[in-house]
Design a protein around this motif. Structure first.
Motif: not given
Length: 737
Positions: A284-293, A370-376, A381-384
């Motif tokens: 859950v926190d990973t999803i939230l973190l990705t949303t923040l990014m 982390y931002f660049y590693v999780g960029l894809p 997420v941004n598209f969705l």
């Protein structure tokens, strides 16, 4: 040699597993609540840094610090890793709860957490040094220790910055509130309902953006701690996959590989529950973190500037204050010793400031990696978010409103403006609260208020010609006369039950809001007088009984309206005189110490005697008096509820930072509930009238007495829209039902 008794060990292990399961349940609820309500996170309700959860964590990590048992089985060694990772992930959940603590609570809880963390670290190091642990799991153990220490450093680093952050937020909030008041021209903004709605919206944006829980999620340390939680889960998963691998160390391969744990079957429960604790919140926190990014990507793209590595002043401000503070010890009278201690303290805190700066830079570096590693994943997420957002296309008016509201977003140094989509979400949530309030509108109260003919002398329910029973009269409040007048109306004979029940429902709704106004009036009305009305009202509302008098029996025993009122006046007089004859004179002479029933009886005595004095020996028509009482009740409630804008305004002015978010949320719901009432007052031009201290009913009475010295006429609008002239005298107005 006596063999030790290991019979209770499985049950101890079951106890540890139960503590782990309880922590898991709280953490998973906490994670889903934070994710679903972001960015509107209120103080953590399910899992926070306090004595309760620290005690449960100590129980859940019991096997980590077990130095008395050899624990040579592979499962025992795996529990060392799972318990360490479990503690690491739990600490990541503690971060947002720091926002709701004051300085003392934060210091106490962090001290207790430090003792727990260092106990685990030292115990594991001892076990590594003495060869108790399986060296085939040595990499996982070392990584879990490093990640635990890194999580602890991150939470301490954040705690050091929070006091300075709260100071900045409070200062910015008060500055924006003063700007709002200056731009609106003081209290004139409260006269119009739309201006009140706009003020609530602005303060809502300030409260949400300045909410400590939301601010924490915007810090670099929040990203770092989620990265550590994710890495910790990978370490535990790696350890589980190697559980059945034969040990490479000869000693463990030949002697300890087939050893059975002293905790027997319970050790499997411990590992299973702690693995769930690790995996659930991390996902859950990973999803939230990705949303923040993704929000960061939405505004900045993939470009990272040098400003990302800037260490803002609030990270070290607390340490600077501690370094500059002087040492106060009366024992030390030697200036040389004092100077030495002061210089030593300065060196220590200077080193701590340097260490804090390096930690913050490292934290920010990890966040960028982390931002660049999780960029894809961030692209996805941004598209969705764009596809699923209902507010993707906005009108020009909405964009103009967002631009205006963006000035009321509270930002920290170095922080860029919130994304427009997030600002729309914040404003949309406020609209949901207001709509939720509209679904709970007091419709019965609104119908009652429409029957009011508010004019000068409209709420004079107590005549000065009525003599006092005791030496001093208590101060009044809004709810007590409303309750007393309603009691008299309920006791009147020959009134249809339908009208009585409707009046009770309407007054019950009105008393709820009037009690809020009474609570604000701390200067004139004491708590005992406020509670007297609620004590007497419960009997009238539920059983149609006033104190010990059954209003139904009163109606059956008498034959006229005058006798009903006389009976209530006599009973009230009896209660007050009985108290004056049996009570202590110190209590009798001070109305603030009167019991609730005596205060209610004194109010009944004065109001019923006022009605008897008004009618004299004239005719008493029950229906006519019932209508007059309804009009009087409505007029008092109107005079009281004119203060609703002031009540709503106090929700965003007079409250602490930690309580402000919830307080303004309640203000939005209250505004939704009373919006139609405020519009009714606005149509009748009632908002903004009254004395300089509108919260106090006694001030209202004195103000109206001064107004009646210059007799005039005023007009009021009836329900049908026609205007009727009412002379400014002491007569009550007869209003058709």
């Amino acid at each position: 040699m006596v063999e030790k008794n290991i019979t209770p060990m499985p049950f101890i292990g079951l106890y540890v597993a139960a503590a782990s399961l309880l922590c898991y349940s709280a953490m998973i609820f906490n994670s889903f609540f934070t994710f679903s309500s972001y960015p509107f996170s209120s103080p953590v309700k399910f899992f926070g840094l306090n004595a309760t959860w620290l005690t449960l964590l100590t129980v859940a990590t019991k096997l980590t610090g077990d130095l008395t048992s050899p624990m040579w089985s592979p499962l025992d060694n795996l529990t060392k890793i799972s318990s360490t990772v479990f503690l690491t992930v739990a600490m990541g959940q503690f971060l947002t709860s720091l926002g709701s603590m004051n300085g003392t609570d934060m210091q106490t809880n962090l001290t207790a957490l430090s003792i727990l963390v260092f106990t685990v670290l030292v115990d594991l190091c001892i076990q590594l040094g003495t060869g108790v642990l399986d060296f085939s799991l040595f990499p996982e153990i070392i990584f879990s220790l490093v990640l635990l220490f890194g999580m602890f450093i991150a939470i301490v680093c954040s705690a050091l910055a929070l006091p300075a952050i709260k100071k900045r937020v409070e200062s910015k909030y008060q500055t924006l509130v003063k700007q709002m008041e200056a731009a609106a021209g003081g209290q004139q903004s409260l006269v119009r309902v739309e201006e009140l709605r706009l003020s609530i919206t602005k303060c809502w944006v300030m409260a949400v953006s300045g909410n400590p829980q939301f601010l924490i999620t915007r810090l670099a340390s929040f990203v770092f701690m989620n990265i550590i939680s994710l890495c910790s889960s990978l370490v535990l998963f790696q350890g589980l996959t190697r559980r059945n691998t034969t040990s490479t160390h000869f000693y463990w391969k030949t002697i300890c590989h087939n050893k059975q744990s002293d905790y027997k079957w319970s050790v499997l429960f411990i590992i299973s529950f702690q693995f769930c604790v690790t995996m659930g919140p991390v996902i859950v926190d990973t999803i939230l973190l990705t949303t923040l990014m993704s929000y960061k990507f939405e505004d900045n793209g993939i470009k990272i500037s040098r400003k990302e590595f800037t260490v803002e002043p609030y990270w070290t401000e607390n340490l600077v204050e501690w370094r500059q503070s002087s040492i106060r010890m009366r024992i030390l009278r030697d200036n040389l010793v004092t100077k030495l201690l002061q210089d030593t303290k300065s060196l220590i805190f200077t080193f701590c400031m340097l260490l804090q700066t390096l930690v913050v830079i490292f934290i920010k570096f990890c966040g960028i990696v982390y931002f660049y590693v999780g960029l894809p994943l961030i692209f996805l997420v941004n598209f969705l978010l764009k596809q699923l957002s209902p507010a993707h296309e906005v009108s020009n008016d909405q964009m103009r409103e967002e631009i205006d509201l963006s000035h009321f977003v509270i930002l920290l140094e170095g922080e860029k403006q919130l994304p427009k989509s997030l600002l729309r979400k914040i404003v949309g949530r406020l609209c949901n609260h207001i709509e939720g309030g509209k679904n709970q509108q007091p419709l019965n109260l609104l119908n009652l208020l429409k029957q009011s003919f508010f004019y000068k002398c409209a709420i004079q329910f107590d005549s000065s010609q009525v003599s006092s029973l005791l030496s001093e009269e208590p101060p009044n409040c809004w709810t007590l006369p409303v309750m007393t007048l309603t009691t008299i109306a309920v006791a009147l004979p020959n009134i249809a039950n339908q009208h009585v029940d409707e009046l009770i429902r309407s007054v019950d709704e009105g008393l709820q809001y009037a009690s809020y106004i009474d609570v604000l009036d701390e200067k004139h009305v004491q708590k005992c007088i406020k509670s007297a009305a609620s004590v007497a009202w419960m009997g009238v509302k539920l059983h149609k009984k006033w104190l010990d008098v059954d209003l139904g029996d009163t109606i059956r025993e008498v034959h006229s309206t005058r006798e009903v009122i006389q009976r209530l006046a006599d009973e009230a007089e009896r209660i007050v005189k009985e108290f004056s004859s049996t009570g202590s004179q110190n209590f009798v002479n001070n109305p603030l110490y009167w019991p609730a029933n005596v205060l209610a009886a004194n109010s009944m005595y004065r109001i019923s005697r006022t009605i008897l004095l008004y009618y004299g020996n004239g005719e008493y028509q029950a229906e006519e008096l019932f209508r007059k009482l309804i009009c009087m009740i409505a007029n008092i409630l109107v005079a009281c509820l004119i203060n609703l804008p002031h009540l709503i305004a106090t929700k965003w002015i007079n409250n602490a930072l930690e309580e402000r978010f919830k307080s303004i949320c309640n203000a939005a719901i209250l505004f939704g509930e009373t919006e139609d009432i405020l519009k009714l007052f606005e149509e009748r031009q009632l908002l903004g009238i009254g004395p300089s201290q509108p919260l106090c009913i006694d001030e209202w009475l004195r103000w109206m007495e001064s107004e009646t010295q210059d007799p005039t006429t005023s007009t009021s609008t009836t329900n049908s829209g026609t205007s009727s002239v009412v002379e400014s005298n002491d007569e009550l107005v007869i209003v058709p039902m």
